[in-house]
Design an enzyme around this catalytic site. Structure first.
Site, PDB file in Angstrom:
ATOM      1  CB  ALA A 134     -16.304  13.581 -29.502  1.00 59.29           C
ATOM      2  CD  GLU A 172      -1.520   4.006   3.664  1.00 61.82           C
ATOM      3  OE1 GLU A 172      -2.641   4.065   4.197  1.00 61.82           O
ATOM      4  OE2 GLU A 172      -1.270   3.291   2.662  1.00 61.82           O
ATOM      5  CG  HIS A 191      -2.009  -1.032   1.133  1.00 63.48           C
ATOM      6  ND1 HIS A 191      -3.030  -1.105   2.042  1.00 63.48           N
ATOM      7  CD2 HIS A 191      -2.248  -2.029   0.230  1.00 63.48           C
ATOM      8  CE1 HIS A 191      -3.851  -2.102   1.725  1.00 63.48           C
ATOM      9  NE2 HIS A 191      -3.387  -2.680   0.632  1.00 63.48           N
ATOM     10  CB  THR A 223     -18.920   1.329 -31.396  1.00 61.50           C
ATOM     11  OG1 THR A 223     -19.910   2.279 -30.999  1.00 61.50           O
ATOM     12  CG2 THR A 223     -17.560   1.991 -31.374  1.00 61.50           C
ATOM     13  NE  ARG A 244      -9.790   4.857 -25.626  1.00 66.49           N
ATOM     14  CZ  ARG A 244      -9.741   4.538 -26.915  1.00 66.49           C
ATOM     15  NH1 ARG A 244      -8.625   3.967 -27.398  1.00 66.49           N
ATOM     16  NH2 ARG A 244     -10.765   4.788 -27.707  1.00 66.49           N
TER      17      ARG A 244
END
Length: 389
Positions: free
Chosen positions: A168, A66, A64, A210, A198
């Site tokens: 867009a 820390e 992690h 698409t 991304r």
């Protein structure tokens, strides 16, 4: 996820806590898209106004933030202040508790952006630090801290990823001309921002139309200096394709970039098409909703079970509209280009929609930025309780 695209810099001398937390937030963003199911966390250790240790979450089963910062600070951590974007953990997971490491290192003060929503932590880490005599302050740049963990919090609390829909469009509200031509509506600067996004998310989703029309790769194309830790990151690619129309030779199925794509179809999709796509490297999941289409809430639950925190939806209009109909979009990111194409080109949002204006989905917390001649608008979606969906 994109807070830093809109936030001004902070004066270190005027607000040292905020400035050091800003640095911790910057380190956290380096981990976005790379550490799920963990949240992206950044940490900075300061002693005598000097930074002596920095770190961010490592990919599982790594350390992690820390612990990474403590390792860099070494013995100098005694008497220091830790700035961390999320409450330190206090339970044994893939790694030992960070709270114990901070206490053992002799950290004197801990400044936290926001508390951890995980039920095994949820304030318990802060309590343990205070019980050990460590001064604890919570809420420094908390809005940015919460934005950073939006995906983690969504998966923990709702069982699904945090969803950002992006498109867009032209000034007259089209995502393509009447012939279907769409490259390029947005300019180079806007497209670069899209690749930054991304780079920071865990999964990216499009509809089958698409894939068939545009044949996208959905990979991240960025220079290393604009990418996060370890260079550009390719997200998991997800296709909503009820009838399995995706061609086996589609660029999105390229196994050389990122994990094997996921394709969600309905139960009636042809078995032969599933076999061809599986042979091409895809993983096919069948799920059918009440209308006979792909069950989108079930898809989101499955992505949550696969430990996806952040999902970016890049269209098209039918998919974004269907997700909005089911209240599954959390934020909307719109790029508005100063061009007009006229005609009957497709809109950015289709779907079933609402019947009356009072039912319309509202955009709140709007943030606007100019990218060259274009506008980028980032907003939070609010769904009226009485909406007819």
């Amino acid at each position: 996820m994109i807070a830093d695209l809109f936030q001004p810099d902070t004066d270190v001398a005027a607000a040292p806590d905020a400035a050091f937390m800003q640095l911790a937030l910057a380190y956290a963003r380096k981990a976005l898209g790379r550490v799920a199911p963990n949240p992206a966390v950044g940490a900075v250790i300061v002693r005598d106004s000097a930074v002596i240790g920095t770190g961010h979450t490592e990919p599982p089963p790594g350390r992690h933030a820390e612990v990474v910062a403590l390792a860099e600070a070494g013995d100098r951590a005694a008497g220091s202040t830790l700035y961390v974007t999320l409450e330190p953990c206090c339970h044994h997971g893939r790694t030992p508790p960070c709270v114990e490491a901070l206490i053992a290192a002799g950290v004197q003060r801990v400044v936290v952006a926001c508390a951890d929503p995980h039920p095994e932590v949820a304030g318990k880490g802060l309590e343990q630090l205070r019980a050990a005599g460590i001064e604890v302050s919570v809420g420094c740049r908390d809005e940015e801290g919460h934005e950073l963990i939006a995906g983690f919090a969504s998966r923990i609390q709702r069982g699904r990823p945090h969803v950002t829909a992006k498109y867009a469009m032209t000034l007259d509200g089209k995502i393509a001309t009447r012939t279907g031509h769409s490259r390029w509506i947005s300019g180079e600067e806007a497209r670069q921002v899209a690749h930054v996004l991304r780079d920071r998310i865990d999964a990216i989703m499009v509809g089958s139309n698409t894939v068939v029309v545009d044949n996208p790769r959905l990979t991240t194309r960025l220079p290393n200096d604009l990418a996060g830790a370890c260079g550009p990151h390719d997200p998991l690619r997800v296709i909503i394709d009820g009838r399995l129309r995706t061609p086996p030779d589609a660029d999105i199925l390229d196994s050389a970039r990122g994990p094997a794509p996921l394709i969600y179809c309905n139960e009636q999709a042809p078995d032969a098409a599933e076999r061809r796509l599986a042979d091409a490297g895809a993983r096919v999941v069948r799920t059918t909703g009440p209308s006979g289409h792909v069950d989108l809430p079930a898809v989101m639950a499955d992505l949550g079970a696969r430990e996806v925190n952040e999902l970016l939806v890049e269209g098209g209009g039918g998919l974004i509209g269907a997700l909005l109909d089911r209240k599954l979009v959390d934020h909307l990111l719109s790029f508005i280009a100063p061009v007009i194409v006229g005609g009957d080109g497709p809109p950015p949002v289709a779907g079933y929609g609402v019947a009356t204006m009072p039912e319309a989905w509202r955009l709140e917390d709007q943030r606007l930025r100019r990218l060259g001649g274009e506008l980028m608008l980032h907003s939070r979606l609010v769904y009226p309780e009485h909406a007819d969906v």
